[in-house]
Design an enzyme around this catalytic site. Sequence first.
Site, PDB file in Angstrom:
ATOM      1  CG  ASP A  15      -1.708   1.216   1.420  1.00  0.00           C
ATOM      2  OD1 ASP A  15      -2.052   1.844   0.404  1.00  0.00           O
ATOM      3  OD2 ASP A  15      -1.997   1.580   2.582  1.00  0.00           O
TER       4      ASP A  15
ATOM      5  CG  ASP B  82      -3.680   4.672  -1.843  1.00  0.00           C
ATOM      6  OD1 ASP B  82      -2.878   3.744  -1.587  1.00  0.00           O
ATOM      7  OD2 ASP B  82      -4.699   4.888  -1.172  1.00  0.00           O
TER       8      ASP B  82
END
Length: 384
Positions: free
Chosen positions: A91, A274
């Site tokens: 992430d 992201d």
Amino acid sequence: MKWIGVLSLVALSECLVTIPLIKIKSMRENLRRRDLLKDFLEKHPYRLSSKFYKQSNSEVTYEPMRNYLDLYYVGNISIGTPPQEFKVIFDTGSADLWVPSTYCSSKACTTHNVFDPRLSSTFRSTRQRIRLIYGSGIMSGFLGYDNVQIGSLVVVSQAFGLSQKESNKSFENGTFDGILGLAYPNIAFRGSTPIFDNLWKQGLISQNIFAFYLSSNNKKRSVVLFGGVDPSYYKGDLKWVPVTQRGFWQISMDSISMNGKIIACKSGCQAIVDTGTSLVIGPNDPILEILKTINAQPISSGEYIVNCSSVDTLPDTIFTINGIKYPVPASAYIQKYNSDICYSNFEGMVANSDVWILGDVFLRMYFTVFDRANDRIGLAPVVI
Ligand SMILES: *[C@@H]1O[C@H](CO)[C@@H](O)[C@H](O)[C@H]1NC(C)=O
Ligand SMILES: *[C@@H]1O[C@H](CO)[C@@H](O)[C@H](O)[C@H]1NC(C)=O
Ligand SMILES: *[C@@H]1O[C@H](CO)[C@@H](O)[C@H](O)[C@H]1NC(C)=O
Ligand SMILES: *[C@@H]1O[C@H](CO)[C@@H](O)[C@H](O)[C@H]1NC(C)=O
């Protein structure tokens, strides 16, 4: 900022204002995503991704990931001596590593692998409490140190969270155990050193960069590369964009246009790149403008749908970044549920923030390099 399924792992405590953290999706939405996932897992058992991955570039470590329904990407790591295995989301919207622990009794922990520190000879405990808030859930527990292995790379004495509580809804039905954050250290929990910083400091990689290839539909293996790039994943040259704030992987965007007209981000805006967010998320008003342009209609769950027969005629959404146009076609920003129902992959921000989040919908189109050495992001169209 949705529930299970559509995931947003932006670390909320540091950015995007405060609460409301999580928008609770309707039951229908939850059911839809859940059914899809169940179906998918039955049809695609694990052997799908168990092929040996050929390393084509010895300077680079290839960590394969599995694409779950275009919602998130999961790879394997192990922690401790002897190694205990976990599936994590890599992430770029957060900076901490955590996994469930044997001290956790939340439902989410009963359905996932848990780390047992008593079984690791290299584990070192601390009394430090840790609590992490994401767009899609919360974990709390304590901080420990142990060796963490990603592919052939072993980081010694890496700080990580051992969960004792996990919010039920967000993590319960996920096909991942924990999260491995790849953002800058200044958004890591109380000054602990993120794993990528240790990969570099401990001399395990030859360049201070990592890169993502997110496949559509597992046609080609999704992968995160540590220590270099592999040009076989992209076309042409990488175009570089400076990081504007070292925390998230945040950049400036010039504009967003459709049909030759600028329709959002009109005087420039900020965007976070992201990998832990499924969709493209933006401030509510500009998102509504985009939805209007594609003639999307709201349904009771708060989502927007379009007539599937119109998908072929919808314009590209063009994100202009540092003077370069990055088109995302309707085939990428629309999710086909069945022959009648097609969902928009754009979503309005829950929190009142001006920052856009370029999630997997965008990243499936563009190979992305995260360059810590030069604080910049490199983008190039993927080879599909
Ligand atoms: C993770 O490990 C499991 C079990 O060993 C394996 O079946 C799976 O293919 C691995 N996942 C990836 C993305 O390589
Ligand atoms: C979470 O799960 C626990 C145990 O299953 C349960 O007691 C609790 O009510 C749940 N909390 C929420 C918010 O659903
Ligand atoms: C998770 O899955 C179980 C079993 O299918 C279901 O009962 C539960 O409601 C699900 N939880 C969420 C948050 O979707
Ligand atoms: C979708 O568009 C087609 C062709 O224009 C039309 O026949 C159909 O009725 C539309 N479906 C819905 C649900 O509006």
